[in-house]
Design an enzyme around this catalytic site. Structure first.
Site, PDB file in Angstrom:
ATOM      1  N   GLU A   1      -6.261  -0.340  -0.903  1.00 12.42           N
ATOM      2  CA  GLU A   1      -6.530  -0.766   0.420  1.00 12.42           C
ATOM      3  C   GLU A   1      -7.963  -0.854   0.481  1.00 12.42           C
ATOM      4  O   GLU A   1      -8.298  -1.624   1.714  1.00 12.42           O
ATOM      5  CB  GLU A   1      -5.957   0.594   1.308  1.00 12.42           C
TER       6      GLU A   1
ATOM      7  N   LYS B   1       4.725  -4.711   9.031  1.00 10.52           N
ATOM      8  CA  LYS B   1       5.051  -4.091  10.439  1.00 10.52           C
ATOM      9  C   LYS B   1       5.426  -4.910  11.544  1.00 10.52           C
ATOM     10  O   LYS B   1       6.526  -4.877  12.319  1.00 10.52           O
ATOM     11  CB  LYS B   1       3.908  -3.070  10.797  1.00 10.52           C
TER      12      LYS B   1
ATOM     13  N   HIS C   1       5.612   3.814 -24.653  1.00 11.16           N
ATOM     14  CA  HIS C   1       7.057   3.233 -25.023  1.00 11.16           C
ATOM     15  C   HIS C   1       7.555   2.385 -24.242  1.00 11.16           C
ATOM     16  O   HIS C   1       8.913   1.712 -24.363  1.00 11.16           O
ATOM     17  CB  HIS C   1       7.998   4.477 -25.343  1.00 11.16           C
TER      18      HIS C   1
HETATM   19  O1  PA5 Z   1      -5.067   4.797   4.683  1.00  7.65           O
HETATM   20  C1  PA5 Z   1      -4.602   4.485   5.870  1.00  7.65           C
HETATM   21  O2  PA5 Z   1      -5.018   4.195   6.757  1.00  7.65           O
HETATM   22  C2  PA5 Z   1      -3.010   4.320   5.866  1.00  7.65           C
HETATM   23  O3  PA5 Z   1      -2.314   4.491   4.493  1.00  7.65           O
HETATM   24  C3  PA5 Z   1      -2.240   5.441   6.822  1.00  7.65           C
HETATM   25  O4  PA5 Z   1      -2.888   6.544   6.203  1.00  7.65           O
HETATM   26  C4  PA5 Z   1      -0.765   5.208   6.670  1.00  7.65           C
HETATM   27  O5  PA5 Z   1      -0.601   3.989   7.178  1.00  7.65           O
HETATM   28  C5  PA5 Z   1      -0.453   6.195   7.649  1.00  7.65           C
HETATM   29  O6  PA5 Z   1      -1.008   6.282   9.149  1.00  7.65           O
HETATM   30  P1  PA5 Z   1      -0.843   7.440  10.050  1.00  7.65           P
HETATM   31  O7  PA5 Z   1      -1.690   8.532   9.608  1.00  7.65           O
HETATM   32  O8  PA5 Z   1      -1.568   6.759  11.430  1.00  7.65           O
HETATM   33  O9  PA5 Z   1       0.635   7.526  10.419  1.00  7.65           O
END
Ligand code: PA5
Length: 442
Positions: free
Chosen positions: A282, A417, A303
């Site tokens: 990310e 989303k 393996h």
């Molecule tokens: O790193 C990030 O920002 C995302 O992976 C969020 O943690 C994830 O989408 C969950 O979001 P939230 O804590 O708002 O539910």
């Protein structure tokens, strides 16, 4: 720093890459300065940088108290969250737990996870497991609006209230969310739940050392003080190791190694790699750039994926998490008949064999054109896991800036989303919904 995780890059760089690494030193120093001075992109999300050394005693005590309450009242605690609101706690708990804790009687509740997928059967099975048992919920969402955890929380909240009554539910549901905003904050206020705050300036994937990770980890019975202490050590003395990792992986990337495979020889580290994949994926995967983070569990995956790593396209480098001490010793017995031909290792402990597999794999992969970067971890304890977390976080910030991206946003995760909401006819998505229907018919 003695007694800490170390980076070894002598199997990772040939002469050409060494020159590249040398040339990258200035860029790494500039990236480090950008990070530490808060002058780069995403600088409103740097709350994690000095987090370990600034967690106050009151917060730790409050978390320990909440954990003690859940531990005393519940057989199960369900930690609900996804992405950064899930993976850190899961990674640390798995790294420190008995592999078969789920099947053994242990002191305190079993910590289980939900809201990290939309699997109907997963939710059904978990509801089936906790039915008739006292359970608590830690619901974690920074935005407070993420669909996966929201669905899971709606289900388990209703179940708990029906099963144990409102007062028990109110006492044993704890929300970890934004200080002011979001549906979860409003709901927690209305229901009177205890809450913990995810600081505005700490993004999900950097939040494991906030209550997001610390509360479930404490409920699972682990020493969050030692975890934080390890992270403080890395924050204060870890820069050499951090820079070494950031520079080497970027030098390898420039040499055409586009995929970093994080390998472990310790089954407990599977989810640490999952957390790492989110952190780097990310943070770096932007602008059609970035090292692709993958992971393997060795020797299991030797393996299966071993063939691809040894002989496939030469775009891979490997970073091996190499653990020093095991907690227990298991000796391979001698056998009078030796029908399985194993007497040559009789009397050795199993980890000796594992270590030889690790060394043999390293040599084979280096010979096959897969550079090997090694991160040594003295043992899987709270302290060293804390070191490892901060090590990877800071190296990620530096690496992202070296790559020229904003390491602290994640605009790309919104695309699925939008489509999902349009397909579900969520109010506000009417236009996208019509466009998708047309596209699907075409
Ligand atoms: O790193 C990030 O920002 C995302 O992976 C969020 O943690 C994830 O989408 C969950 O979001 P939230 O804590 O708002 O539910």
């Amino acid at each position: 720093m003695n007694n800490s995780i170390q980076v070894i890059n002598k199997y990772a760089i040939d002469t050409l890459t060494a020159d590249r690494a040398q040339a990258l030193r200035a860029s790494a120093l500039a990236a480090k300065h950008t990070l530490e001075s808060g002058s780069g992109l995403g600088n409103d999300f740097l709350g994690w940088l000095h987090l370990p050394s600034s967690i106050d005693e009151q917060q730790i005590q409050a978390i320990e108290k909440s954990a003690a309450l859940l531990r005393s009242e519940c057989e199960y605690v369900i930690a609900i969250g996804i992405g950064g609101s899930y993976l850190g706690a899961k990674a640390v708990i798995e790294a420190l737990s008995d592999h078969f804790a789920a099947y053994k009687t242990t002191a305190g509740p079993k910590v289980l996870f939900a809201g990290n997928n939309i699997g109907e059967d997963y939710l059904y099975d978990l509801m089936d497991l906790v039915r008739g048992h006292k359970f608590g919920i830690i619901v974690i969402s920074k935005s407070g609006t993420t669909t996966e955890p929201a669905i899971a929380f709606r289900l388990f909240k209703e179940m708990l209230e029906k099963q144990e009554g409102k007062p028990f539910a109110q006492r044993n549901i704890i929300a970890v969310t934004d200080e002011r905003r979001g549906a979860l904050r409003n709901l927690a206020t209305q229901e009177g739940y205890a809450t913990y705050v995810i600081p505005d300036n700490v993004g999900g994937r950097f939040s494991v050392l906030t209550p997001v990770g610390l509360l479930p980890i404490a409920v699972a019975g682990f020493d969050i003080r030692a975890l934080i202490q390890g992270a403080v050590e890395m924050e204060q003395e870890g820069d050499d190791q951090i820079m070494n990792y950031a520079i080497t992986r970027n030098a390898l990337y420039q040499s055409g190694k586009k995929i970093e495979v994080l390998a472990n020889f310790a089954p407990r580290l599977h989810f640490l790699a999952e957390w790492w994949k989110q952190l780097y994926g990310e943070s770096e995967g932007k602008g059609h750039k970035g090292i692709f983070p993958a992971s393997v569990d060795f020797t299991t995956d030797l393996h299966s994926m071993g063939q691809m790593i040894q002989d496939g396209e030469r775009t891979i480098f490997e970073t091996v998490l190499s653990v020093g001490d095991q907690q227990h010793e298991v000796i391979i017995p001698s056998d009078g008949e030796d029908l399985d031909g194993l007497n040559y290792i009789a009397g050795k402990n199993v980890d000796y064999v594992n270590k030889m597999a690790e060394l043999g794999t390293r040599l084979a992969h280096v010979d096959g054109g897969v550079p090997n970067l090694i991160i040594t971890i003295p043992a899987l304890t709270e302290r060293y896991v804390g070191q490892l977390i901060y090590f990877f976080e800071k190296a990620c910030g530096i690496s992202g800036y070296m790559l020229g991206v904003n390491p602290f946003d994640q605009p790309g995760v919104e695309a699925y989303k939008r489509n999902m909401f349009a397909l579900l006819n969520k109010p506000g998505y009417e236009e996208q919904s019509a466009a998708i229907q047309t596209r699907l018919k075409g």
